[in-house]
Write a protein that holds these residues in place. Structure first.
Motif, PDB file in Angstrom:
ATOM      1  N   ILE A   1     -21.674  26.272  24.181  1.00  0.00           N
ATOM      2  CA  ILE A   1     -20.339  25.662  24.120  1.00  0.00           C
ATOM      3  C   ILE A   1     -20.447  24.195  23.714  1.00  0.00           C
ATOM      4  O   ILE A   1     -19.603  23.674  22.983  1.00  0.00           O
ATOM      5  N   ALA A   2     -21.495  23.523  24.181  1.00  0.00           N
ATOM      6  CA  ALA A   2     -21.652  22.095  23.893  1.00  0.00           C
ATOM      7  C   ALA A   2     -21.768  21.818  22.404  1.00  0.00           C
ATOM      8  O   ALA A   2     -21.471  20.704  21.954  1.00  0.00           O
ATOM      9  N   GLN A   3     -22.157  22.811  21.617  1.00  0.00           N
ATOM     10  CA  GLN A   3     -22.308  22.621  20.175  1.00  0.00           C
ATOM     11  C   GLN A   3     -20.983  22.770  19.424  1.00  0.00           C
ATOM     12  O   GLN A   3     -20.917  22.502  18.225  1.00  0.00           O
ATOM     13  N   GLN A   4     -19.926  23.174  20.141  1.00  0.00           N
ATOM     14  CA  GLN A   4     -18.642  23.408  19.495  1.00  0.00           C
ATOM     15  C   GLN A   4     -17.824  22.122  19.412  1.00  0.00           C
ATOM     16  O   GLN A   4     -17.964  21.234  20.253  1.00  0.00           O
ATOM     17  N   PRO A   5     -16.950  22.025  18.404  1.00  0.00           N
ATOM     18  CA  PRO A   5     -16.067  20.851  18.328  1.00  0.00           C
ATOM     19  C   PRO A   5     -15.059  20.858  19.466  1.00  0.00           C
ATOM     20  O   PRO A   5     -14.744  21.916  20.037  1.00  0.00           O
ATOM     21  N   SER A   6     -14.529  19.682  19.787  1.00  0.00           N
ATOM     22  CA  SER A   6     -13.601  19.566  20.911  1.00  0.00           C
ATOM     23  C   SER A   6     -12.344  20.396  20.696  1.00  0.00           C
ATOM     24  O   SER A   6     -11.706  20.830  21.662  1.00  0.00           O
ATOM     25  N   THR A   7     -11.976  20.639  19.446  1.00  0.00           N
ATOM     26  CA  THR A   7     -10.754  21.393  19.165  1.00  0.00           C
ATOM     27  C   THR A   7     -10.850  22.860  19.561  1.00  0.00           C
ATOM     28  O   THR A   7      -9.840  23.567  19.582  1.00  0.00           O
ATOM     29  N   ARG A   8     -12.047  23.355  19.903  1.00  0.00           N
ATOM     30  CA  ARG A   8     -12.214  24.757  20.298  1.00  0.00           C
ATOM     31  C   ARG A   8     -12.105  24.970  21.800  1.00  0.00           C
ATOM     32  O   ARG A   8     -12.189  26.106  22.261  1.00  0.00           O
ATOM     33  N   MET A   9     -11.945  23.893  22.562  1.00  0.00           N
ATOM     34  CA  MET A   9     -11.971  24.043  24.010  1.00  0.00           C
ATOM     35  C   MET A   9     -10.798  24.869  24.538  1.00  0.00           C
ATOM     36  O   MET A   9     -10.912  25.530  25.566  1.00  0.00           O
ATOM     37  N   GLU A  10      -9.654  24.867  23.836  1.00  0.00           N
ATOM     38  CA  GLU A  10      -8.511  25.678  24.272  1.00  0.00           C
ATOM     39  C   GLU A  10      -8.863  27.156  24.234  1.00  0.00           C
ATOM     40  O   GLU A  10      -8.569  27.902  25.175  1.00  0.00           O
ATOM     41  N   ALA A  11      -9.504  27.559  23.144  1.00  0.00           N
ATOM     42  CA  ALA A  11      -9.846  28.968  23.003  1.00  0.00           C
ATOM     43  C   ALA A  11     -10.931  29.392  23.981  1.00  0.00           C
ATOM     44  O   ALA A  11     -10.963  30.538  24.436  1.00  0.00           O
ATOM     45  N   ILE A  12     -11.788  28.484  24.331  1.00  0.00           N
ATOM     46  CA  ILE A  12     -12.909  28.818  25.226  1.00  0.00           C
ATOM     47  C   ILE A  12     -12.468  28.832  26.679  1.00  0.00           C
ATOM     48  O   ILE A  12     -12.808  29.747  27.441  1.00  0.00           O
ATOM     49  N   PHE A  13     -11.668  27.831  27.076  1.00  0.00           N
ATOM     50  CA  PHE A  13     -11.307  27.671  28.491  1.00  0.00           C
ATOM     51  C   PHE A  13      -9.829  27.976  28.730  1.00  0.00           C
ATOM     52  O   PHE A  13      -9.069  27.120  29.181  1.00  0.00           O
ATOM     53  N   ARG A  14      -9.418  29.220  28.405  1.00  0.00           N
ATOM     54  CA  ARG A  14      -8.073  29.662  28.756  1.00  0.00           C
ATOM     55  C   ARG A  14      -8.056  30.012  30.232  1.00  0.00           C
ATOM     56  O   ARG A  14      -8.983  30.641  30.751  1.00  0.00           O
ATOM     57  N   PHE A  15      -6.978  29.608  30.910  1.00  0.00           N
ATOM     58  CA  PHE A  15      -6.898  29.828  32.352  1.00  0.00           C
ATOM     59  C   PHE A  15      -7.103  31.301  32.696  1.00  0.00           C
ATOM     60  O   PHE A  15      -6.454  32.190  32.133  1.00  0.00           O
ATOM     61  N   GLY A  16      -8.027  31.546  33.627  1.00  0.00           N
ATOM     62  CA  GLY A  16      -8.254  32.881  34.144  1.00  0.00           C
ATOM     63  C   GLY A  16      -9.027  33.801  33.228  1.00  0.00           C
ATOM     64  O   GLY A  16      -9.300  34.954  33.595  1.00  0.00           O
ATOM     65  N   GLN A  17      -9.411  33.344  32.056  1.00  0.00           N
ATOM     66  CA  GLN A  17     -10.160  34.173  31.109  1.00  0.00           C
ATOM     67  C   GLN A  17     -11.640  33.803  31.164  1.00  0.00           C
ATOM     68  O   GLN A  17     -11.981  32.625  31.223  1.00  0.00           O
ATOM     69  N   PRO A  18     -12.525  34.803  31.155  1.00  0.00           N
ATOM     70  CA  PRO A  18     -13.960  34.500  31.298  1.00  0.00           C
ATOM     71  C   PRO A  18     -14.514  33.722  30.102  1.00  0.00           C
ATOM     72  O   PRO A  18     -14.454  34.194  28.966  1.00  0.00           O
ATOM     73  N   ALA A  19     -15.040  32.567  30.368  1.00  0.00           N
ATOM     74  CA  ALA A  19     -15.615  31.746  29.300  1.00  0.00           C
ATOM     75  C   ALA A  19     -16.903  32.364  28.768  1.00  0.00           C
ATOM     76  O   ALA A  19     -17.277  32.136  27.612  1.00  0.00           O
ATOM     77  N   GLN A  20     -17.578  33.163  29.620  1.00  0.00           N
ATOM     78  CA  GLN A  20     -18.825  33.784  29.175  1.00  0.00           C
ATOM     79  C   GLN A  20     -18.585  34.733  28.008  1.00  0.00           C
ATOM     80  O   GLN A  20     -19.452  34.931  27.157  1.00  0.00           O
ATOM     81  N   ARG A  21     -17.357  35.317  27.938  1.00  0.00           N
ATOM     82  CA  ARG A  21     -17.018  36.193  26.812  1.00  0.00           C
ATOM     83  C   ARG A  21     -17.013  35.390  25.509  1.00  0.00           C
ATOM     84  O   ARG A  21     -17.511  35.855  24.469  1.00  0.00           O
ATOM     85  N   ALA A  22     -16.459  34.171  25.581  1.00  0.00           N
ATOM     86  CA  ALA A  22     -16.460  33.314  24.393  1.00  0.00           C
ATOM     87  C   ALA A  22     -17.885  32.936  24.008  1.00  0.00           C
ATOM     88  O   ALA A  22     -18.220  32.857  22.820  1.00  0.00           O
ATOM     89  N   VAL A  23     -18.720  32.721  25.022  1.00  0.00           N
ATOM     90  CA  VAL A  23     -20.120  32.386  24.748  1.00  0.00           C
ATOM     91  C   VAL A  23     -20.800  33.526  23.985  1.00  0.00           C
ATOM     92  O   VAL A  23     -21.530  33.306  23.011  1.00  0.00           O
ATOM     93  N   SER A  24     -20.556  34.761  24.432  1.00  0.00           N
ATOM     94  CA  SER A  24     -21.172  35.919  23.767  1.00  0.00           C
ATOM     95  C   SER A  24     -20.735  36.013  22.319  1.00  0.00           C
ATOM     96  O   SER A  24     -21.546  36.281  21.421  1.00  0.00           O
ATOM     97  N   ARG A  25     -19.428  35.777  22.064  1.00  0.00           N
ATOM     98  CA  ARG A  25     -18.925  35.871  20.701  1.00  0.00           C
ATOM     99  C   ARG A  25     -19.471  34.746  19.830  1.00  0.00           C
ATOM    100  O   ARG A  25     -19.777  34.952  18.651  1.00  0.00           O
TER     101      ARG A  25
END
Length: 656
Positions: A178-202
């Motif tokens: 996640i740290a390698q992603q631009p700041s503009t992607r944080m909304e998609a990664i950290f949606r309330f109640g949604q697993p961030a690990q899923r975004a990591v896998s993708r």
């Protein structure tokens, strides 16, 4: 959730809620409504991460900010928007008038910079945020006190925001993705109640299908660092064998102290070491620990313990402790600070001993003056390996320039230019390379060797009279060394700055000598060494009836070396008029210590005058020999060992 995360999460949540309550564009209610709310939530996540990164950075540079006047330039990675970082900075400082926070323009227009530096530089404390890779106003470049780089998206901060938003736990490796992603992607990664690990896998799957981004280039630890390179390669091999289960952790080196002048690459080496050994890097310093919370003793000890805890939890890891000499020595603490400082040293000793019980942690300290470090911290079992980082020699400077300017690495002229950059540190050479790249980038071309040549300061060409004076000075050293048998003279040189240049010292001449290494020193042996160091100036007095500044002016000059020997004779060796033993009683970096002790100053002065007089007397009796030696040296510029052996035979009349 790891211990460090638990300790800090409440503070992070509280601070983020304060942001939400205090920002016009964010409210606690807005975090629960519609698509606009998701945008607000994204802004809160970015603000949170920027706040954490800024807090860490400000702790690191707090000593510079505490100066009466400070201009700090902070480089912000291209993946982060300056506006978000500036907003976070304004939140941290709230309504304070100082420091003043500025967002630097990204480009310089034809009409000039759209920024009034004169008005801004009136501020006693100014923080300028610059997009990494962008040009910086020349006035800021001149006025800068400290320059550092913001490191947003630290894994521990990402793991905290994931917990905060109910996105579940993230592994350390996942946080790095996640740290390698631009700041503009944080909304998609950290949606309330949604697993961030899923975004990591993708993200990981996407990275495997796409060409990998160019990896950050680190210095090559296997060469160019002398003893440090040997130690680093041994450590790398031991860590690999430990990972494979073929080596017990008890057999691995647990600590190392890197010491040497500022800018010689100790920090860069530690970062590259962690990368080469594939170990996590945790960074701490006394200044950073003292800046934690209110900075009282309890807060500092907590910050220190957190650094060690983070290193243990992220093992295998390297805990890099910068400014290690600022920890101090319990024997030298002023009475009014003794309790506080002694407690800090004792806590650090306990923490270092605690590392023994946790596999995978190597502690690396860095400092300028190891003599200021408490001996218990650097004994066997703690930071037991001590490695000197000197100013780079000509070969090392060539390697450093080749690293920063890879397109010029094979140019034979690079070696010549490196030889001309005498007494430039690794940091100096990095800055030089950056400036050269900037010029070429603005002109839309690749870097050329002429770009480097243009940056060289012209050296003064010595006249015949000046060459003779330098030759007399060096002849005095060489003859004294030969007559007093203090060592073997291997080379004598004069640098005319036309054909002959100094590679390693800012000097007009040099006498190279292999000093004798006796099993122990005697009073007469130390006095002979003082006479040798003062013989250059004495030769000038004998021949010209005058003296120059060649024998003084720096901490490594002839007179400085002679003075240090005389002080140690009196305070450590019992070879003065008194037999007292006062080791480490004089701080050689603080000349006031000598002048405040009048008895010591008088005794040291007596020794120096006596040996200077001996050098004058000896060379006065050899004035013809001195002149002949100097005339030959002035003509040839360089006398190697073979030349010297023949010269001794010719002038003294004995066979080789």
């Amino acid at each position: 959730m790891d211990i460090a995360l638990r300790n800090n999460l409440d503070k992070y949540i509280s601070r983020l809620q304060e942001v939400a309550r205090g920002s016009r564009s964010i409210s606690l209610m807005a975090l629960r409504k519609g698509s606009e709310n998701r945008t607000a939530a994204s802004k809160s996540a970015t603000l949170f991460l920027a706040y954490c990164a800024l807090t860490s950075l400000l702790r690191r540079i707090i000593t510079s900010l505490a100066e009466p006047s400070c201009v700090a330039i902070i480089d912000v990675p291209e993946t982060w928007q300056l506006e978000d970082v500036v907003e976070a900075a304004k939140f941290i400082f709230k309504d304070q008038k100082q420091p003043r926070v500025v967002q630097h323009p990204r480009v310089k227009h034809r009409r000039g910079w759209e920024i009034d530096t004169a008005e801004l530089l009136e501020s006693k404390m100014l923080i300028v945020f610059v997009q990494e890779g962008s040009p910086v106003h020349e006035d800021f470049e001149l006025a800068v006190t400290v320059r550092d780089r913001l490191s947003p998206c630290e894994p521990r901060h990402i793991r905290a925001i994931s917990q905060l938003r109910g996105c579940g736990e993230i592994s350390y490796d996942g946080a790095k993705v996640i740290a390698q992603q631009p700041s503009t992607r944080m909304e998609a990664i950290f949606r309330f109640g949604q697993p961030a690990q899923r975004a990591v896998s993708r993200l990981s799957q996407g990275n495997s299908r796409q060409p990998q981004k160019e990896k950050i280039r680190h210095v090559d630890i296997s060469k160019g660092f002398g003893a440090a390179s040997l130690w680093a390669m041994d450590l790398k091999k031991d860590i690999q064998e430990w990972r494979e289960g073929r080596l017990a952790w008890a057999e691995v080196d647990k600590g190392c102290l890197l010491y040497g002048p500022t800018g010689t690459g100790k920090t860069r080496f530690a970062v590259a070491l962690a990368d080469a050994c594939e170990m996590a890097l945790e960074v701490g310093s006394i200044a950073q620990w003292q800046a934690f919370k209110d900075g009282d003793l309890g807060d500092m000890l907590q910050a220190m313990q957190q650094s060690f805890t983070a290193a243990k939890e992220n093992a295998p890891s390297i805990l890099f402790i910068d400014e290690f000499d600022s920890i101090g020595d319990r024997k030298k603490f002023p009475a009014r600070h003794a309790t506080y400082s002694t407690t800090v040293v004792n806590a650090l000793l306990e923490a270092l001993d605690g590392v023994e019980g946790h596999e995978g942690v190597v502690v690396v300290g860095a400092c300028n003056d190891p003599e200021k470090v408490d001996s218990a911290l650097v004994r066997n079992g703690r930071l037991e390996t001590h490695i000197h980082f000197p100013m780079p020699d000509a070969a090392s400077r060539n390697q450093i320039l080749a690293f920063h300017l890879p397109s010029l690495a094979d140019d034979p002229a690079l070696k010549e230019i490196a030889g001309r950059l005498v007494e430039k540190s690794g940091a100096d050479l990095e800055r030089l390379s950056r400036d050269v790249r900037r010029v070429a980038r603005r002109e839309g071309r690749v870097v050329s060797i002429d770009d480097l040549r243009k940056r060289l300061d012209p050296l003064p060409v010595l006249t015949d009279e000046q060459i003779l004076q330098v030759a007399i000075h060096e002849a005095g050293h060489a003859i004294a060394a030969e007559m007093l048998k203090v060592g073997k003279v291997t080379k004598v040189q004069v640098f005319d700055n036309v054909i002959h240049f100094s590679d390693d010292l800012e000097a007009h001449g040099l006498t190279s000598i292999e000093l004798s290494q006796p099993a122990f020193e005697t009073r007469w042996g130390l006095k002979k060494l003082i006479t040798y160091h003062m013989a250059g100036s004495a030769a000038e007095e004998v021949f010209f009836k005058d003296n120059s500044t060649m024998a003084a002016g720096s901490s490594t000059s002839d007179f400085a070396r002679a003075t240090k020997i005389a002080i140690r004779m009196v305070t450590e060796f019992g070879l003065g008029t008194s037999r007292y033993h006062l080791p480490d009683s004089i701080d050689f970096n603080s000349p006031l210590d000598l002048w405040q002790d009048h008895r010591l100053a008088d005794e040291v002065n007596t020794i120096l005058h006596e040996q200077y007089g001996r050098a004058v007397d000896m060379l006065s009796g050899l004035d013809t020999w001195l002149k002949q030696f100097a005339m030959i040296l002035a003509e040839r510029k360089v006398l190697e060992h073979r030349d010297l052996r023949d010269l001794w035979a010719q002038l003294r009349g004995y066979p080789t």
